[in-house]
Design an enzyme around this catalytic site. Structure first.
Site, PDB file in Angstrom:
ATOM      1  CG  ASP A  46      -0.144   0.032   2.685  1.00  0.00           C
ATOM      2  OD1 ASP A  46       0.962  -0.058   2.548  1.00  0.00           O
ATOM      3  OD2 ASP A  46      -0.710   0.267   3.473  1.00  0.00           O
ATOM      4  NE  ARG A 105      11.113  24.408  -5.821  1.00  0.00           N
ATOM      5  CZ  ARG A 105      10.912  23.766  -7.100  1.00  0.00           C
ATOM      6  NH1 ARG A 105      10.761  24.205  -8.410  1.00  0.00           N
ATOM      7  NH2 ARG A 105      10.736  22.327  -7.209  1.00  0.00           N
ATOM      8  CG  HIS A 139      14.351  28.560  -3.168  1.00  0.00           C
ATOM      9  ND1 HIS A 139      15.221  28.442  -4.301  1.00  0.00           N
ATOM     10  CD2 HIS A 139      13.655  29.102  -3.080  1.00  0.00           C
ATOM     11  CE1 HIS A 139      14.168  29.495  -5.092  1.00  0.00           C
ATOM     12  NE2 HIS A 139      13.424  29.872  -4.015  1.00  0.00           N
ATOM     13  CE  LYS A 204      12.460  34.791 -13.005  1.00  0.00           C
ATOM     14  NZ  LYS A 204      12.683  33.401 -12.981  1.00  0.00           N
ATOM     15  CG  ASP A 230      18.461  30.220 -10.252  1.00  0.00           C
ATOM     16  OD1 ASP A 230      18.353  30.527  -9.052  1.00  0.00           O
ATOM     17  OD2 ASP A 230      17.498  30.314 -10.880  1.00  0.00           O
TER      18      ASP A 230
END
Length: 338
Positions: A46, A105, A139, A204, A230
């Site tokens: 499961d 994030r 991050h 951006k 990045d």
């Protein structure tokens, strides 16, 4: 206080090749074999995760190597269940080595009625009995403050600096580091300072989430070898568009240095067809066969750095020496020899 116990490494299923390489590097440094603790990490029919440790770990200094990458929930649960098994087996100390910290994030509330999942995950890690975390390129650095235990955040910039100086030897005057957005300027500036290169920014503006409406290059990239820096590349849409914009602004070549290659969905196909000459990622996330087969994706190793960081943690010495690419060079001897 002298160490009377040896460091022991255990791995989940998220990135076992990295764990095995780290163990080999630790063996080289110590002059004695450091193997992975014999255990099984399996799933019931499961989907429940079951862990059984076959070796005595009572009083041992344990290090769990487990990135929480895709599938993030399964790999996170593996980490927590392994930690619980070790705690209930009387391990002296448990350190989680999380090369890629998933859910990073989600480090703030971007709008009303949304969670801060990175904080939730940090609470779960602490409650599982983990006493220290070792990770790479979080991050958002403020995530360290989500934990009530020590967190050592290593950086990929020193490894990338060695790689750039090796592969662009003789052409360093043409190199320019580029941040793909304003938020990543500090990370890009760090690499630029290490290699003595100028810095540019791609500004951006998003029309809606996941869609980039407009990109503007801040800085003169004409006849430059541009290095986009990045921490995460996911679907690679923004990255590939940034490369196109740089080429349209007169860049000679575009390369990208991204720490964590999530590379989900159409990412590999986009990169293979993009104007980028190379995408350089680390092995914090186990690469898929498609990633390994892509001609313009290159993978650099993090095992030498993680092995040294684990040994420093075990010895009770600082890991901050690993922030300097000059200090890292002997660890990477043979890879970036002059």
């Amino acid at each position: 206080m002298p160490n009377l116990i040896e460091p022991k490494l255990i791995s989940g299923n998220a990135n076992r090749p990295l764990a095995e390489t780290v163990a080999r590097r630790m063996s080289m440094h110590r002059g004695m074999e450091v193997g992975l603790v014999d255990a099984r990490v399996e799933r019931f029919n499961d989907g429940e995760i079951f862990v059984e440790v076959f070796e005595n770990v009572r009083g041992e200094d344990m290090f769990i190597l487990q990135p929480t990458s895709n599938p993030a929930n399964d790999n996170l649960m593996e980490l927590l269940v392994i930690a619980d098994a070790l705690r209930r087996s009387s391990a002296a100390r448990i350190t989680a080595v999380i090369p890629y910290f998933g859910y990073a994030r989600q480090d703030r509330r971007s709008k009303a009625r949304t969670p801060i999942t990175a904080k939730l995950v940090s609470n779960m890690i602490v409650e599982a009995g983990i006493e220290r975390v070792l990770t790479l390129d979080l991050h958002a650095t403020q995530i360290q403050g989500f934990f009530d235990i020590p967190v050592d955040n290593l950086y990929a910039a020193p490894i990338f600096a060695l790689d750039v100086m090796h592969h662009f030897k003789g052409n360093m005057d043409d190199v320019m580091v580029v941040s793909p957005d304003v938020g990543g300027v500090a990370r890009a500036r760090d690499l630029a300072q290490r290699i003595g290169a100028p810095l540019s920014i791609v500004d951006k503006r998003r029309g809606k989430p996941g869609e980039v409406a407009e990109m503007t290059v801040i800085g003169d990239v004409k006849d430059r070898r541009c290095l986009i820096v990045d921490d995460i590349v996911d679907t690679a849409g923004t990255l590939c568009k940034a490369a196109d914009v740089l080429m349209e602004n007169g860049a000679k070549e575009v390369h990208s240095y991204i720490t964590h290659g999530v590379l989900s969905g159409p990412a590999v196909e986009r990169i293979s067809k993009s104007s980028m000459k190379n995408l350089v990622i680390t092995d914090t996330i186990q690469p898929t066969e498609a990633v390994k087969a892509c001609k313009n994706i290159r993978i650099v190793r993090t095992a030498p750095m993680f092995a040294q960081a684990i040994l420093n943690t075990w010895n009770g010495t600082s890991v901050s020496s690993l922030f300097d690419h000059k200090a890292l060079k002997p660890i990477y001897e043979g890879t970036y020899s002059s």
